[in-house]
Design an enzyme around this catalytic site. Structure first.
Site, PDB file in Angstrom:
ATOM      1  N   TRP A 103       0.749  -1.273   0.007  1.00 16.39           N
ATOM      2  CA  TRP A 103      -0.078   0.007  -0.007  1.00 16.39           C
ATOM      3  C   TRP A 103       0.986   1.295  -0.057  1.00 16.39           C
ATOM      4  O   TRP A 103       0.582   2.227  -0.690  1.00 16.39           O
ATOM      5  CB  TRP A 103      -0.925   0.000   1.073  1.00 16.39           C
ATOM      6  N   ASP A 173      -1.671   7.081   6.201  1.00 16.86           N
ATOM      7  CA  ASP A 173      -2.427   6.236   5.591  1.00 16.86           C
ATOM      8  C   ASP A 173      -2.750   5.363   6.888  1.00 16.86           C
ATOM      9  O   ASP A 173      -2.110   4.173   7.127  1.00 16.86           O
ATOM     10  CB  ASP A 173      -2.053   5.502   4.538  1.00 16.86           C
ATOM     11  N   LYS A 197     -12.343  -1.380   6.733  1.00 20.99           N
ATOM     12  CA  LYS A 197     -11.695  -2.262   7.493  1.00 20.99           C
ATOM     13  C   LYS A 197     -11.857  -2.176   8.778  1.00 20.99           C
ATOM     14  O   LYS A 197     -12.003  -3.492   9.886  1.00 20.99           O
ATOM     15  CB  LYS A 197      -9.981  -2.039   7.315  1.00 20.99           C
TER      16      LYS A 197
END
Length: 362
Positions: A103, A173, A197
């Protein structure tokens, strides 16, 4: 009600049963107004109350200091990969990206299309088994910002401590570990997190940012991709993902009612210890894929001695009601995502299954 699955999906992921049950009760008639929340105007007082309350709950639970705003945006964290450099990476500056896995790498590659970036630190030499130490991160004094990925969902690694970037803005993030533990928001100038999530369903992304950053959007950036657009309108510039924000509201209330972030961290560490103990106590039958100091309390990655054995593990676990234990398609192996809403009982059941599987196949 039939028995619920042991849900270890990485995202969209488990939601608290209490939240699902309340949403079910209010699905047709939201708080006595004779309509579902999905049917009402986002300009109505009923939805504005949900929007405002949700933003306030984010601030309360995370202890967000004055001088920050909370936004609810669309497009997932992947859209933020582009919006951030579009708004903040100005000509003549460079942005530092800490590469810790898939990511972080995607965020850095997206930013390259908008300006100059540099690798502030990288865990590639270790196969992304460890998060770079905060002191090893290069913070150039003239950098536009430094970007980190707090928790790598695919690799199963997580920052134990965040870096101090001084006067250079720190952007994080936090998609897969927001609200899993208390954090010092003041270390960050900008936080973003896809909800699917640890906060709710897909469709909404939470942004927490300093006011001065939100007001600095260049005028050439398209209206919908400028942060000042959404800040001025309190996230109501266009039709928001109403139902997703509503579920986030219920999840935030669930976190608060269960003791807040301190309680979430205790619960998460107790849960993940069960599974990490099954890995570490297996005599090498299971192999953890991340160094102990960088292990995530949200995504546990591990491997077995062969691909055939891993396939057997998946097949047998699915028959026992376990869902989502196959590793990400890019890396394979096995992964258990143990977000806030995953019950202790599910983690205990997985640890018991792992020990039984080892005894039968070791």
């Amino acid at each position: 009600m039939t028995k619920r699955a042991y849900n270890f999906n990485a995202g969209p992921a488990a939601l608290p049963l209490e939240v699902l049950q309340q949403a079910q009760e209010e699905f047709v008639d939201f708080r006595g107004i004779g309509m579902s929340i999905m049917e009402i105007s986002h300009r109505s007082k009923e939805y504005e109350q949900v929007n405002d309350e949700s933003q306030s709950l984010v601030k309360e639970l995370l202890g967000v200091p004055d001088g920050y705003q909370v936004l609810f945006l669309q497009g997932g964290a992947s859209t933020q990969f582009a919006m951030i450099p579009m708004n903040f990476l100005k000509p003549g500056t460079a942005a530092g990206y800490v590469l810790t896995g898939s990511w972080a790498d995607k965020a850095a590659k997206e930013a390259k299309g908008f300006g100059e970036i540099y690798v502030a630190a990288s865990g590639e030499a270790s196969g992304f088994r460890a998060i770079p130490a905060p002191g090893d991160i290069e913070v150039r004094p003239d950098a536009a910002y430094v970007h980190i990925t707090s928790n790598e969902t695919i690799a199963g690694s997580q920052y134990a401590a965040y870096p101090d970037t001084g006067s250079v803005p720190l952007i994080g993030d936090l998609s897969s570990d927001i609200m899993c533990r208390p954090i010092d928001v003041s270390k960050f100038d900008f936080i973003y997190a896809g909800a699917q999530k640890n906060l709710g369903p897909s469709g909404v992304t939470v942004v927490i940012a300093r006011d001065e950053l939100l007001q600095a959007s260049p005028k050439h950036v398209p209206t919908m991709l400028r942060y000042d657009t959404h800040a001025k309108s309190k996230s109501l510039y266009n039709t928001p993902p109403v139902y997703s924000v509503y579920i986030v509201n219920l999840v935030l209330k669930w976190i608060k009612s269960h003791g807040g972030l301190e309680a979430m961290e205790r619960m998460n560490r107790d849960k993940t210890k069960l599974i990490y103990d099954a890995i570490d106590g297996s005599g090498g039958f299971y192999r953890g894929l991340v160094e102990p100091g960088s292990r995530s309390i949200m995504n546990i990655t591990f491997a077995l001695g062969s691909e055939e054995l891993e396939k057997r593990f998946i097949q047998e676990s699915e028959k026992q009601g376990f869902v989502g234990l196959k590793g990400h398609r890019d890396v394979g192996h096995l992964r258990a995502s143990t977000y806030n809403a995953v019950p202790y009982e599910s983690c205990k059941a997985l640890a018991d299954f792992m020990n039984d599987f080892r005894q039968r196949n070791g």
